[in-house]
Scaffold this motif. Structure first.
Motif, short mmCIF file in Angstrom:
data_model
loop_
_atom_site.label_atom_id
_atom_site.label_comp_id
_atom_site.label_asym_id
_atom_site.label_seq_id
_atom_site.Cartn_x
_atom_site.Cartn_y
_atom_site.Cartn_z
N UNK A 76 37.91 16.67 40.05
CA UNK A 76 38.68 17.63 39.28
C UNK A 76 40.03 17.00 38.94
N UNK A 77 40.95 17.79 38.41
CA UNK A 77 42.30 17.32 38.10
C UNK A 77 43.20 18.53 37.97
N UNK A 78 44.49 18.33 38.25
CA UNK A 78 45.41 19.47 38.15
C UNK A 78 45.50 20.01 36.74
N UNK A 79 45.34 19.16 35.74
CA UNK A 79 45.49 19.58 34.35
C UNK A 79 44.28 20.35 33.82
N UNK A 80 43.15 20.25 34.46
CA UNK A 80 41.96 20.93 33.95
C UNK A 80 42.19 22.45 33.96
N UNK A 81 42.08 23.04 32.80
CA UNK A 81 42.33 24.48 32.63
C UNK A 81 43.70 24.86 33.20
N UNK A 82 44.65 23.92 33.08
CA UNK A 82 46.02 24.16 33.55
C UNK A 82 46.04 24.67 35.00
N UNK A 83 45.41 23.92 35.88
CA UNK A 83 45.31 24.13 37.34
C UNK A 83 44.18 25.08 37.75
N UNK A 84 43.64 25.87 36.82
CA UNK A 84 42.62 26.85 37.20
C UNK A 84 41.35 26.19 37.72
N UNK A 85 41.00 25.00 37.20
CA UNK A 85 39.78 24.33 37.65
C UNK A 85 39.86 23.96 39.12
N UNK A 86 41.02 23.47 39.56
CA UNK A 86 41.19 23.17 40.99
C UNK A 86 41.04 24.44 41.83
N UNK A 87 41.64 25.52 41.37
CA UNK A 87 41.58 26.78 42.11
C UNK A 87 40.14 27.26 42.25
#
Length: 336
Positions: A51-62
């Motif tokens: 994943x990455x922090x920027x994916x979906x503006x942090x939502x992907x990590x969450x």
């Protein structure tokens, strides 16, 4: 079940298929469906997640953190990345400065609900921050126990060599490169792969199916299927645009008989193809439906005979992009 490979010259094994959630979790796919896809990945033996922090503006990590929260952490390999801005996009909220790296890792760990990530990756090269500053910050992240290893994404051969030299001086393990790589996009082969072999890095490649083009579902002279990535105005259509021309799509259709000969789908053939490169530790697969994960997992362990590898080259001909300078083009330009 999906096979394991060593990541670079490290002692850590990862699954040769990595589940990635770019363009899906927190964006294109509802959370319930995302959970079903991750469960499907676990069911076929995938334990590595990107994943990455920027994916979906942090939502992907969450989303990923919530789904994996009940799993045995030591049995997973979780990778995330830092570079692009997130949140309010302040003056220091981008790049590979010490400030941004140390603040970003804390945010990622909170969202992922874990004390550490297995690999922390520089999402791009930062021309505006001294490389020494970046590598010292990464070393501090490792020594704080917040990451086991360091990696990069879309760095050039020279950037990899420079980073590897500093990592050696700092006594940290720099083990992975995450570039785009597929039958159609081979820009890493002439320079990045040799530099990575020299430095002890393995490739964790993204877009092995060329954003879906190598599935064969896009037909020359026809409109893209409804709901496909080529129709996604949130970013997918822009990423796939370079392949959406009749010359490419016609050549891709020539791969069907080769896939049939191997008893594979076109997607399985594409994934198996990148895994034939000995410097590729894993291919990242994404999914919007669980059955896609189950289907793609069948590419693990496939060996494509040399004569069929040659047939693939003949089928695609001169539409394959091999120019190593295309890696440079993905790097943000200096902003000072």
């Amino acid at each position: 079940m999906v096979n394991y490979r060593y990541l670079g010259n490290s002692g850590m094994k990862i699954t040769e298929l990595v589940y990635g959630n770019w363009l899906t979790h927190g964006s294109q796919v509802e959370n319930e469906q995302a959970a079903a896809c991750v469960k499907a990945a676990l069911d076929v033996g995938i334990t590595s997640f990107d994943t990455a922090d920027v994916y979906a503006n942090t939502a992907a990590e969450t989303v990923l953190g919530d789904i994996l929260a009940g799993e045995h952490r030591e049995s997973l390999e979780i990778f995330t990345k830092v570079y692009w801005p997130t949140g309010p996009k302040g003056a220091n909220d981008m790049g590979l400065s010490r400030k941004h790296i140390l603040e970003s890792i804390n945010g990622s760990l909170t969202r992922l609900k874990t004390d550490y990530v297995d690999v922390y990756q520089a999402h791009r090269f930062d021309h505006d921050t001294p490389l020494e500053e970046t590598m010292i910050a990464f070393a501090d992240v490792v020594r704080a126990g917040k990451a086991h290893y360091i990696g990069v994404s879309e760095w050039t051969a020279d950037q990899i060599r420079a980073g590897a030299a500093l990592a050696k001086d700092l006594n940290i393990q720099f083990i992975s490169s995450q570039p785009q790589y597929s039958m159609l996009w081979r820009v890493i082969e002439d320079e990045v792969v040799p530099a990575s072999v020299e430095a002890g890095l393995g490739q964790i490649v993204w877009s092995p199916v060329a954003q879906g083009v190598l599935t064969g579902k896009y037909k020359p002279g026809q409109e893209p299927p409804a709901g496909s990535r080529a129709t996604d105005e949130k970013g997918g259509a822009n990423m796939i645009a370079r392949f959406m021309n009749d010359d490419v799509l016609t050549r891709v259709q020539n791969l069907q008989p080769i896939a049939d000969e191997l008893g594979l789908t076109m997607a399985q053939l594409a994934i198996a193809w990148v895994l034939q490169n000995s410097n590729v530790s894993a291919a990242i697969i994404g999914a919007s439906r669980p059955e896609q994960v189950t289907d793609n997992a069948k590419a693990s362990g496939v060996e494509i005979p040399a004569e069929l590898m040659a047939k693939i080259d003949d089928a695609l001909g001169d539409i394959v992009e091999r120019d190593p300078h295309k890696t440079v083009e993905t790097n943000p330009k200096p902003g000072r």
